[in-house]
Enzyme design. Structure first.
Site, PDB file in Angstrom:
ATOM      1  N   CYS A  82       0.863  -1.177   0.000  1.00 35.78           N
ATOM      2  CA  CYS A  82       0.000   0.000   0.000  1.00 35.78           C
ATOM      3  C   CYS A  82       0.905   1.234   0.000  1.00 35.78           C
ATOM      4  O   CYS A  82       1.747   1.376   0.895  1.00 35.78           O
ATOM      5  CB  CYS A  82      -0.861  -0.032   1.262  1.00 35.78           C
ATOM      6  SG  CYS A  82      -1.873   1.422   1.525  1.00 35.78           S
ATOM      7  N   CYS A 192      -1.011   3.869  -6.307  1.00 35.48           N
ATOM      8  CA  CYS A 192      -1.868   3.172  -5.338  1.00 35.48           C
ATOM      9  C   CYS A 192      -2.025   1.744  -5.858  1.00 35.48           C
ATOM     10  O   CYS A 192      -2.226   1.544  -7.061  1.00 35.48           O
ATOM     11  CB  CYS A 192      -3.225   3.874  -5.266  1.00 35.48           C
ATOM     12  SG  CYS A 192      -4.493   2.973  -4.349  1.00 35.48           S
TER      13      CYS A 192
HETATM   14  N1  DGL Z   1      -3.879   0.432  -1.888  1.00 35.45           N
HETATM   15  C1  DGL Z   1      -3.720   1.637  -1.125  1.00 35.45           C
HETATM   16  C2  DGL Z   1      -2.514   2.426  -1.673  1.00 35.45           C
HETATM   17  O1  DGL Z   1      -1.675   1.850  -2.351  1.00 35.45           O
HETATM   18  C3  DGL Z   1      -5.024   2.353  -1.076  1.00 35.45           C
HETATM   19  C4  DGL Z   1      -5.058   3.418  -0.077  1.00 35.45           C
HETATM   20  C5  DGL Z   1      -6.388   3.729   0.543  1.00 35.45           C
HETATM   21  O2  DGL Z   1      -6.937   2.854   1.194  1.00 35.45           O
HETATM   22  O3  DGL Z   1      -6.796   4.870   0.414  1.00 35.45           O
HETATM   23  O4  DGL Z   1      -2.335   3.599  -1.409  1.00 35.45           O
END
Ligand code: DGL
Length: 268
Positions: A82, A192
Site C-alpha cells: 500500500c 496506489c
Molecule cells: N492500496 C492503497 C494504496 O496503495 C489504497 C489506499 C487507501 O486505502 O486509500 O495507497
C-alpha cells in the site's frame, strides 16, 4: 526497543502482505508469480479503507495492528502493499520490528528519466501525495520535470464495493485524466496498489503516447532480493500455503482474485 519474532526455521515461514483492502493483491500476484514456492498470508483491512483520507497517526496505528497480526502468524518478511501505508509508516515499522519490510512508493524515478514532454502525471491517494516521503522522492528524482498530481478521490471505495467496472468509475477517471492530458503528460504513474486494476479502463481513455507505470513487478523483485540477502528464500518444492483474510464481506476479494483462492472472514 526492537521486537524479535524468531522461533523455528525462518526459510519455511510465510511472507506477510497487507493493504487497506483488495488493492495489494496486485502486488501479491507478482510475488506469487516470481516466488511460487513461498507461503503467503494476505491481510485486507477493508473495514478501515480508504487509508488515503486518514491522518498520518491513524494510518500508523492501523499499520502497527496489521504488522502485529502478521508477526503473530510467524511471517518472516512483510510487504506493505500500500503506497499510503508505506509513505506514512514504513520507517516506523523498520525501526520497531526486527524483520525486513518491503514497501511500495509511486515510481516517479523511471517516469522522470524517460519523459519526453517533461511532464508526468501521478494518480495517488491524498495520504500518499501529502506525505513527506513522496515529496522527498519527487524532489530527488524529478527536478526540472512538471508533475501533475491528482488525488484519486473515490476510486478505492468504488473498487472496495465491487464497482471496478462501472460508469461511475469511467467518468471519475475521465475527470482525473483531463488536466493531465491538457498538460501533455506522456507518463502516468499509478501511485496506489488498487489502481493496476484500472489499467484496461485507462488504456481506453489514454492516448497511445502515454505510458502507464506500475511498480508491482519491481516490488516482487525487491522482495526476492531481500529474502535472498537475508537467507530467507524457501528452497522447498512444496505446494505453497496461501491464506487470504478480509475483515469485511469476502466476495470482493474473492472476485478480484478470480476465484482461485479461498478467503476467510476475520473479525479484526
Ligand atoms: N492500496 C492503497 C494504496 O496503495 C489504497 C489506499 C487507501 O486505502 O486509500 O495507497
Amino acid at each position: 526497543m526492537k521486537v524479535a519474532f524468531y522461533f523455528c526455521k525462518m526459510q519455511n515461514k510465510p511472507i506477510g502482505i497487507f493493504d487497506s483492502g483488495v488493492g495489494g493483491t496486485s502486488i501479491f500476484k507478482e510475488i506469487h508469480a516470481l516466488l511460487p514456492n513461498e507461503d503467503c498470508i494476505y491481510l485486507a483491512d477493508s473495514k478501515n479503507a480508504p487509508y488515503g483520507n486518514r491522518s498520518k497517526e491513524d494510518i500508523l496505528q492501523l499499520c502497527i495492528k496489521n504488522t502485529e497480526f502478521l508477526l503473530h502468524r510467524n511471517c518472516k518478511l512483510i510487504v506493505v502493499a500500500c503506497n499510503t501505508a508505506t509513505t506514512n509508516a514504513i520507517s516506523y515499522l523498520r525501526e520497531h520490528y526486527d524483520i525486513p519490510f518491503i514497501g511500495i512508493e509511486p515510481a516517479i524515478k523511471p517516469a522522470a528519466l524517460n519523459t519526453k514532454t517533461k511532464t508526468v502525471g501521478i494518480l495517488a491517494t491524498k495520504g500518499t501525495l501529502s506525505s513527506l516521503l513522496f515529496h522527498k522522492t519527487s524532489d530527488l528524482y524529478a527536478s526540472g520535470i512538471t508533475i501533475v498530481e491528482q488525488i484519486g478521490e473515490g476510486i478505492v471505495p468504488l473498487i472496495e464495493s465491487g464497482q471496478l467496472h462501472s460508469d461511475r468509475m469511467e467518468s471519475l477517471l475521465e475527470k482525473y485524466l483531463e488536466p493531465m492530458l491538457e498538460q501533455q503528460i506522456d507518463y502516468l504513474v499509478l501511485g496506489c496498489t488498487h489502481y493496476p486494476y484500472l489499467i484496461p479502463i485507462l488504456n481506453k481513455l489514454l492516448p497511445e503516447n502515454v505510458t502507464i507505470i506500475d511498480s508491482g513487478l519491481a516490488v516482487a523483485k525487491q522482495t526476492k532480493t531481500i529474502l535472498d540477502a537475508n537467507d530467507l528464500l524457501n528452497g522447498s518444492n512444496n505446494k505453497p500455503n496461501i491464506q487470504f483474510y478480509s475483515n469485511t464481506d469476502t466476495e470482493v476479494l474473492k472476485s478480484i482474485l478470480g476465484g482461485s483462492f479461498k478467503v476467510e472472514y476475520l473479525d479484526f
